[in-house]
Write an enzyme that holds these catalytic residues in place. Structure first.
Site, mmCIF file in Angstrom:
data_model
loop_
_atom_site.group_PDB
_atom_site.id
_atom_site.type_symbol
_atom_site.label_atom_id
_atom_site.label_comp_id
_atom_site.label_asym_id
_atom_site.label_seq_id
_atom_site.Cartn_x
_atom_site.Cartn_y
_atom_site.Cartn_z
ATOM 1 N N GLY A 100 -1.973 -15.224 -49.869
ATOM 2 C CA GLY A 100 -1.922 -16.301 -49.499
ATOM 3 C C GLY A 100 -0.741 -16.850 -49.270
ATOM 4 N N GLU B 100 -4.651 -8.379 -52.801
ATOM 5 C CA GLU B 100 -5.720 -7.824 -52.667
ATOM 6 C C GLU B 100 -6.359 -7.629 -52.856
ATOM 7 O OE1 GLU B 100 -3.765 -11.179 -49.835
ATOM 8 O OE2 GLU B 100 -3.815 -9.430 -50.071
ATOM 9 N N GLU C 31 1.568 -14.973 -47.066
ATOM 10 C CA GLU C 31 1.178 -15.061 -46.161
ATOM 11 C C GLU C 31 1.447 -16.491 -44.892
ATOM 12 O OE1 GLU C 31 -3.605 -13.155 -45.829
ATOM 13 O OE2 GLU C 31 -3.032 -14.434 -47.054
ATOM 14 N N ALA D 98 -3.947 -17.052 -53.164
ATOM 15 C CA ALA D 98 -5.331 -18.442 -53.167
ATOM 16 C C ALA D 98 -5.799 -18.322 -54.956
ATOM 17 C CB ALA D 98 -6.292 -17.678 -52.448
#
Length: 263
Positions: free
Chosen positions: A114, A137, A117, A69
């Protein structure tokens, strides 16, 4: 379905194959709110396009698929904004996951946070031998927020998932393949060529059968076994109402290649 429709994506389609490319090379293709919105829109568009039989998802350049992200954007968020972004990105990834046609992550580099993901939300994962995967994270005082704690455990098992999430360690492409996170690993120089061949292999199958198979696997995974088996039987029966089933069985008996119409 053109690149001009998006700011952070390149979207194109040809001969039954759609490419969705996250295009923020200056940010290593990091995901922000605008990119999440565009990804959801692109997923719905190509998912509903009857001309598209396979969707390939990748990142711009050869260094990163999606490096995570956008940390600069995340750092300015409060709790409610962060939850809203998690839901927004999660919905974009679900739009890909729910597509009634195969979605393949073509992982050309770092797939972290992300990016991992996003890859996991795709039905299949083809990785360059230079790719790396991870959920780092915790090193930022965060946890995965777009399915990392859920899809990772479903793909590689709870123990391996907990190790990757709690340590933040990244794994290379071969290790990702070994633990079931990746389906195939290919030389980086041949990644797009191999992705095209993979797409062609999928396109040679019945589109109606592929859609039913995806529904059986994804819907059945969350059901008790007896209900999942009944779902499979129902979908198996539906296949017998398709032209593709008649063509496929006839072609087999006539010893020729089937000519599927996707109906």
């Amino acid at each position: 379905m053109t690149a001009s429709s998006y700011e952070n994506l390149l979207v194109s389609a040809s001969e039954g194959v759609a490419w969705i490319t996250v295009h923020r090379p200056d940010k290593l293709n990091a995901l922000d709110r605008r990119t999440a919105e565009e990804l959801a829109r692109a997923a719905r568009l190509v998912g509903e396009d009857p001309r598209v039989g396979v969707i390939l998802v990748t990142g711009a350049g050869d260094k990163a698929f999606v490096a995570g992200a956008d940390i600069e954007e995340l750092a300015a968020m409060g709790p409610s904004e962060a939850e809203a972004f998690s839901r927004q990105l999660g919905e974009a990834l679900r739009a890909l996951e729910r597509a009634p046609k195969p979605v393949v992550a073509v992982v050309n580099g770092f797939a972290l946070g992300g990016g991992c993901e996003l890859a996991m939300a795709c039905h299949l994962r083809l990785a360059a031998d230079t790719a790396r995967f991870g959920q780092p994270e915790v090193g930022l005082g965060l946890i995965p927020g777009a399915g990392g704690t859920q899809r990772l455990a479903r793909l590689v098992g709870r123990g391996r998932a907990l190790h990757l999430v709690l340590t933040g360690e990244a794994v290379d492409a071969e290790e990702a393949r070994r633990i079931g996170l990746v389906n195939r690993v290919v030389p980086a120089a041949r990644l797009r060529e191999e992705a095209a061949a993979y797409a062609a292999q999928l396109l040679s199958k019945s589109r109606s059968a592929l859609s039913l198979a995806l529904e059986a696997v994804y819907e059945g995974a969350d059901l008790p076994l007896e209900r999942a088996l009944r779902l499979e039987s129902a979908l198996f029966g539906l296949a017998f109402a398709t032209e593709d089933m008649r063509e496929g069985t006839r072609a087999f008996l006539e010893k020729r290649k089937p000519r599927f119409a996707g109906k």
